[in-house]
Enzyme design. Structure first.
Site, short mmCIF file in Angstrom:
data_model
loop_
_atom_site.label_atom_id
_atom_site.label_comp_id
_atom_site.label_asym_id
_atom_site.label_seq_id
_atom_site.Cartn_x
_atom_site.Cartn_y
_atom_site.Cartn_z
N CYS A 63 0.80 -1.22 0.00
CA CYS A 63 0.00 0.00 0.00
C CYS A 63 0.84 1.28 0.00
O CYS A 63 0.31 2.36 -0.20
CB CYS A 63 -0.95 0.01 1.18
SG CYS A 63 -0.13 0.00 2.80
N HIS A 103 -4.20 4.35 10.43
CA HIS A 103 -5.46 3.64 10.58
C HIS A 103 -5.20 2.14 10.66
O HIS A 103 -4.16 1.66 10.24
CB HIS A 103 -6.38 3.93 9.39
CG HIS A 103 -6.87 5.34 9.36
ND1 HIS A 103 -6.14 6.37 8.80
CD2 HIS A 103 -7.99 5.90 9.86
CE1 HIS A 103 -6.81 7.51 8.95
NE2 HIS A 103 -7.93 7.25 9.58
#
Length: 137
Positions: A63, A103
């Protein structure tokens, strides 16, 4: 630990570190110093140096941000429901100084099933005593 003032954080941190940790900004993917960092050691909060993650829980999520399967200690982070940007997510913050870290998502490949997606700008790093000089996976 006494709480630092906004001005003290501005003096201590770089611009990106301040924006991420104190204003909940997000660094660009694949731009942070730890997204492709594989040295053995401990990642800590850049604001207060509280221990957050061990390199043994780090994995390549593809990511562009450092990703971990679990914090070093569950008490090291605070989870907060985040409904900004038209999404429902879980924000993670440092339990010691309330710095925004990133997160957590429920799509991790490890036994925890979690992916703590963390901004490099929120982290410091201390290599372990036996850390190799190489940065290989």
């Amino acid at each position: 630990m006494p709480k630092k003032t906004d001005q003290e954080y501005k003096q201590q941190l770089s611009d990106i570190e301040y924006r991420v940790t104190r204003e909940a900004a997000t660094e660009r993917p694949f731009s942070g110093k730890y997204w492709d960092h594989w040295i053995d050691g401990r990642y800590s909060c850049v604001c207060c140096n509280a221990p957050l993650f061990r390199s043994t829980s780090k994995f390549d999520a593809g990511c562009g941000w450092p990703s971990y399967s679990s914090p070093e200690e569950s008490a090291a982070i605070t989870e907060i429901k985040d409904v900004t940007h038209g999404m429902i997510r879980t924000e993670v913050r440092c339990s010691e100084c309330d710095a925004h870290l990133g997160h957590v998502f429920e799509d991790g490949p490890h036994s925890s099933g979690l992916r703590y997606c963390i901004n490099s700008a929120s982290l410091g790093f201390e290599p372990s005593d036996n850390a190799a000089d190489s940065n290989s996976k």
